[in-house]
Design a protein around this motif. Structure first.
Motif, PDB file in Angstrom:
ATOM      1  N   ASN A  21       0.816  -1.225   0.000  1.00 15.03           N
ATOM      2  CA  ASN A  21       0.000   0.000   0.000  1.00 15.03           C
ATOM      3  C   ASN A  21       0.844   1.268   0.000  1.00 15.03           C
ATOM      4  N   ASN A  22       2.010   1.186   0.641  1.00 16.99           N
ATOM      5  CA  ASN A  22       2.907   2.340   0.711  1.00 16.99           C
ATOM      6  C   ASN A  22       3.948   2.363  -0.411  1.00 16.99           C
ATOM      7  N   LYS A  23       3.782   1.442  -1.360  1.00 20.73           N
ATOM      8  CA  LYS A  23       4.635   1.387  -2.561  1.00 20.73           C
ATOM      9  C   LYS A  23       6.129   1.268  -2.212  1.00 20.73           C
ATOM     10  N   LEU A  24       6.423   0.499  -1.177  1.00 23.19           N
ATOM     11  CA  LEU A  24       7.818   0.229  -0.839  1.00 23.19           C
ATOM     12  C   LEU A  24       8.408  -0.734  -1.870  1.00 23.19           C
ATOM     13  N   GLU A  25       9.714  -0.651  -2.047  1.00 23.49           N
ATOM     14  CA  GLU A  25      10.409  -1.595  -2.939  1.00 23.49           C
ATOM     15  C   GLU A  25      10.741  -2.842  -2.131  1.00 23.49           C
ATOM     16  N   ILE A  26       9.915  -3.875  -2.282  1.00 21.92           N
ATOM     17  CA  ILE A  26      10.097  -5.102  -1.491  1.00 21.92           C
ATOM     18  C   ILE A  26      11.240  -5.904  -2.101  1.00 21.92           C
ATOM     19  N   VAL A  27      12.362  -5.947  -1.387  1.00 21.97           N
ATOM     20  CA  VAL A  27      13.556  -6.605  -1.949  1.00 21.97           C
ATOM     21  C   VAL A  27      13.724  -8.029  -1.463  1.00 21.97           C
ATOM     22  N   ALA A  28      13.182  -8.360  -0.266  1.00 21.24           N
ATOM     23  CA  ALA A  28      13.411  -9.702   0.259  1.00 21.24           C
ATOM     24  C   ALA A  28      12.433 -10.050   1.372  1.00 21.24           C
ATOM     25  N   VAL A  29      12.245 -11.361   1.544  1.00 18.90           N
ATOM     26  CA  VAL A  29      11.537 -11.897   2.708  1.00 18.90           C
ATOM     27  C   VAL A  29      12.424 -12.969   3.327  1.00 18.90           C
ATOM     28  N   CYS A  30      12.204 -13.203   4.630  1.00 19.57           N
ATOM     29  CA  CYS A  30      13.049 -14.157   5.337  1.00 19.57           C
ATOM     30  C   CYS A  30      12.210 -14.974   6.308  1.00 19.57           C
ATOM     31  N   ASP A  31      12.405 -16.282   6.295  1.00 21.46           N
ATOM     32  CA  ASP A  31      11.779 -17.163   7.274  1.00 21.46           C
ATOM     33  C   ASP A  31      12.564 -18.468   7.307  1.00 21.46           C
ATOM     34  N   VAL A  32      12.616 -19.087   8.471  1.00 17.66           N
ATOM     35  CA  VAL A  32      13.351 -20.356   8.579  1.00 17.66           C
ATOM     36  C   VAL A  32      12.592 -21.490   7.888  1.00 17.66           C
ATOM     37  N   ILE A  33      11.293 -21.273   7.622  1.00 22.55           N
ATOM     38  CA  ILE A  33      10.492 -22.268   6.891  1.00 22.55           C
ATOM     39  C   ILE A  33      10.187 -21.715   5.499  1.00 22.55           C
ATOM     40  N   PRO A  34      10.867 -22.215   4.452  1.00 27.78           N
ATOM     41  CA  PRO A  34      10.713 -21.669   3.093  1.00 27.78           C
ATOM     42  C   PRO A  34       9.264 -21.605   2.601  1.00 27.78           C
ATOM     43  N   GLU A  35       8.450 -22.618   2.952  1.00 30.48           N
ATOM     44  CA  GLU A  35       7.062 -22.637   2.476  1.00 30.48           C
ATOM     45  C   GLU A  35       6.274 -21.414   2.956  1.00 30.48           C
ATOM     46  N   LYS A  36       6.610 -20.943   4.150  1.00 29.61           N
ATOM     47  CA  LYS A  36       5.907 -19.770   4.705  1.00 29.61           C
ATOM     48  C   LYS A  36       6.118 -18.546   3.804  1.00 29.61           C
ATOM     49  N   MET A  37       7.341 -18.403   3.295  1.00 29.02           N
ATOM     50  CA  MET A  37       7.636 -17.272   2.405  1.00 29.02           C
ATOM     51  C   MET A  37       6.799 -17.367   1.135  1.00 29.02           C
ATOM     52  N   GLU A  38       6.740 -18.562   0.569  1.00 27.41           N
ATOM     53  CA  GLU A  38       5.994 -18.744  -0.684  1.00 27.41           C
ATOM     54  C   GLU A  38       4.500 -18.503  -0.482  1.00 27.41           C
ATOM     55  N   GLU A  39       3.964 -19.007   0.626  1.00 27.17           N
ATOM     56  CA  GLU A  39       2.536 -18.804   0.928  1.00 27.17           C
ATOM     57  C   GLU A  39       2.213 -17.319   1.049  1.00 27.17           C
ATOM     58  N   LEU A  40       3.076 -16.586   1.748  1.00 28.23           N
ATOM     59  CA  LEU A  40       2.848 -15.154   1.961  1.00 28.23           C
ATOM     60  C   LEU A  40       2.903 -14.390   0.642  1.00 28.23           C
ATOM     61  N   LYS A  53      13.881 -11.502  -3.222  1.00 29.06           N
ATOM     62  CA  LYS A  53      14.731 -12.639  -2.832  1.00 29.06           C
ATOM     63  C   LYS A  53      14.170 -13.323  -1.583  1.00 29.06           C
ATOM     64  N   ARG A  54      14.488 -14.612  -1.474  1.00 32.67           N
ATOM     65  CA  ARG A  54      14.081 -15.394  -0.304  1.00 32.67           C
ATOM     66  C   ARG A  54      15.324 -15.792   0.492  1.00 32.67           C
ATOM     67  N   TYR A  55      15.239 -15.628   1.810  1.00 33.87           N
ATOM     68  CA  TYR A  55      16.354 -15.988   2.692  1.00 33.87           C
ATOM     69  C   TYR A  55      15.840 -16.762   3.901  1.00 33.87           C
ATOM     70  N   THR A  56      16.670 -17.694   4.382  1.00 30.95           N
ATOM     71  CA  THR A  56      16.347 -18.372   5.643  1.00 30.95           C
ATOM     72  C   THR A  56      17.242 -17.853   6.774  1.00 30.95           C
ATOM     73  N   ASP A  57      18.212 -17.002   6.439  1.00 38.11           N
ATOM     74  CA  ASP A  57      19.128 -16.421   7.427  1.00 38.11           C
ATOM     75  C   ASP A  57      19.019 -14.895   7.341  1.00 38.11           C
ATOM     76  N   TYR A  58      18.523 -14.265   8.410  1.00 37.54           N
ATOM     77  CA  TYR A  58      18.268 -12.813   8.345  1.00 37.54           C
ATOM     78  C   TYR A  58      19.558 -11.994   8.247  1.00 37.54           C
ATOM     79  N   LYS A  59      20.638 -12.486   8.848  1.00 37.68           N
ATOM     80  CA  LYS A  59      21.912 -11.747   8.777  1.00 37.68           C
ATOM     81  C   LYS A  59      22.434 -11.719   7.339  1.00 37.68           C
ATOM     82  N   GLU A  60      22.299 -12.850   6.692  1.00 36.90           N
ATOM     83  CA  GLU A  60      22.709 -12.952   5.280  1.00 36.90           C
ATOM     84  C   GLU A  60      21.882 -11.987   4.428  1.00 36.90           C
ATOM     85  N   MET A  61      20.592 -11.917   4.713  1.00 43.25           N
ATOM     86  CA  MET A  61      19.696 -11.041   3.963  1.00 43.25           C
ATOM     87  C   MET A  61      20.072  -9.569   4.148  1.00 43.25           C
ATOM     88  N   VAL A  62      20.293  -9.167   5.399  1.00 42.88           N
ATOM     89  CA  VAL A  62      20.626  -7.769   5.686  1.00 42.88           C
ATOM     90  C   VAL A  62      21.922  -7.379   4.984  1.00 42.88           C
TER      91      VAL A  62
END
Length: 357
Positions: A21-40, A53-62
């Protein structure tokens, strides 16, 4: 503005919707369960977007994505650790409630964000409800006169099925009970409206029907505010068979307001001695919401984006997050000790309640 989301569980959809809604540039999502990212992503028609991009490690993503804004929507017990890492990297944050699970971590988040010049917002989105904003205007305009008392009633239902969805729920280390999880939004509103500064709290909690949890399913408390007003909390997830209400009352010498609905989104009573024509619009005001989380996430995100751009504090800052947490923990401590708890609260954690029930 580059945005990323850490944690793709139940509340994450509200964050993603607010980001879109705020037109942010969504660059990545992160979750330890990959399916959760895909569902969202699929839920928001973003699953075909290869730039996310999809990440399971938040430090790697940042490190890889260097987002300007991240929201943290993981298990509550992980909020502080992730937040402190992100702040160290200079990333602005929206932290889902509760901001932390102990006072020391909340203080660290506040201090480090100030040191690093990073904006941190606690996600108490109900402050942006239309009804709540109208109440706040009336309070700041002095229309209540001297405050007498206020109360919050969160009368909800959370059954076995809800807790079966995620094993961390109802544990002292990762979640806390009804007050910390379901009722903290209302507790935030009560403290904010009644003058913030507290002398002491006396509370009691119980585990009436949820013996498969570690934490409480019912909490009640009496609050002495420094301005002389009193407050009461009733928070539970024991209401049969479904959510009943989240209701906030404020009583003053020249005003009475009752805000109801499932998530403090309707004005049920609006009476002032200095009534004006404009008050007519507030009597019976109802804000339609699609779920108990209300509509406030989009407004909260918009405020944080503006705070980053204009180098100001967010409307709901990290101190607000600590204040709500402190009040919940004070009720817990009062239950544990059987005594009133003086403010400020120091060095208390949800895990200090281990074995209480």
């Amino acid at each position: 503005m580059k945005y990323a989301l850490i944690g793709c569980g139940r509340i994450a959809t509200n964050h993603m919707k607010a980001a879109v809604n705020n037109k942010l540039e969504i660059v990545a999502v992160c979750d330890v369960i990959p399916e959760k990212m895909e569902e969202l992503l699929e839920k928001h028609d973003l699953n075909k977007d290869e730039s996310i991009k999809r990440y399971t490690d938040y430090k790697e993503m940042v490190e890889a994505e260097k987002p300007e804004l991240i929201s943290i929507a993981t298990e509550s017990g992980n909020h502080a650790e992730i937040a402190l890492y992100c702040i160290e990297q200079g990333v602005n944050l929206i932290i889902e409630k509760p901001m932390a699970m102990n006072i020391d971590d909340a203080n660290k988040i506040i201090a480090l964000s100030e040191e690093k010049g990073v904006k941190v917002s606690a996600c108490h989105q109900n402050r942006f409800n239309v009804a709540i904003q109208e109440l706040r205007k009336a309070l700041e305009g002095g229309r209540f006169g001297k405050l007498s008392h206020g109360s919050i009633h969160v009368r909800w239902n959370r059954n076995h099925g809800y807790y079966d969805q995620a094993k961390w729920r109802g544990t002292w280390a990762q979640d806390g009970g009804a007050l910390m999880n379901q009722c903290i939004h209302g507790i935030d509103l009560l403290r904010w409206m009644m003058g913030e500064e507290i002398e002491e709290v006396y509370g009691a909690t119980r585990q009436q029907f949820h013996d498969y949890l570690e934490a409480e399913d019912l909490g009640m408390a009496v609050i002495k505010f420094k301005n002389g007003a009193l407050g009461t909390i009733e928070g539970t997830n024991n209401v049969y068979p479904k959510n009943l209400e989240e209701t906030l009352y404020v009583f003053g010498e020249t005003g009475t307001v009752k805000i109801g609905g499932t998530s403090t989104n309707n004005i049920d009573v609006w009476d002032f001695a200095d009534e004006t024509d404009a008050d007519g619009a507030n009597k019976g005001l109802q804000e339609e919401t699609s779920n108990v989380y209300g509509n406030g996430h989009t407004s909260l995100f918009a405020d944080v984006i503006d705070a980053i751009k204009n180098d100001r504090k967010p409307y709901v800052d990290a101190v607000a997050g600590k204040n709500a947490l402190e009040l919940v923990l004070a009720v817990y401590k009062s239950q544990k000790t059987g005594q009133p708890v003086k403010f400020p609260l120091e060095h208390f954690a949800s895990t200090d309640m281990a074995g209480e029930f």
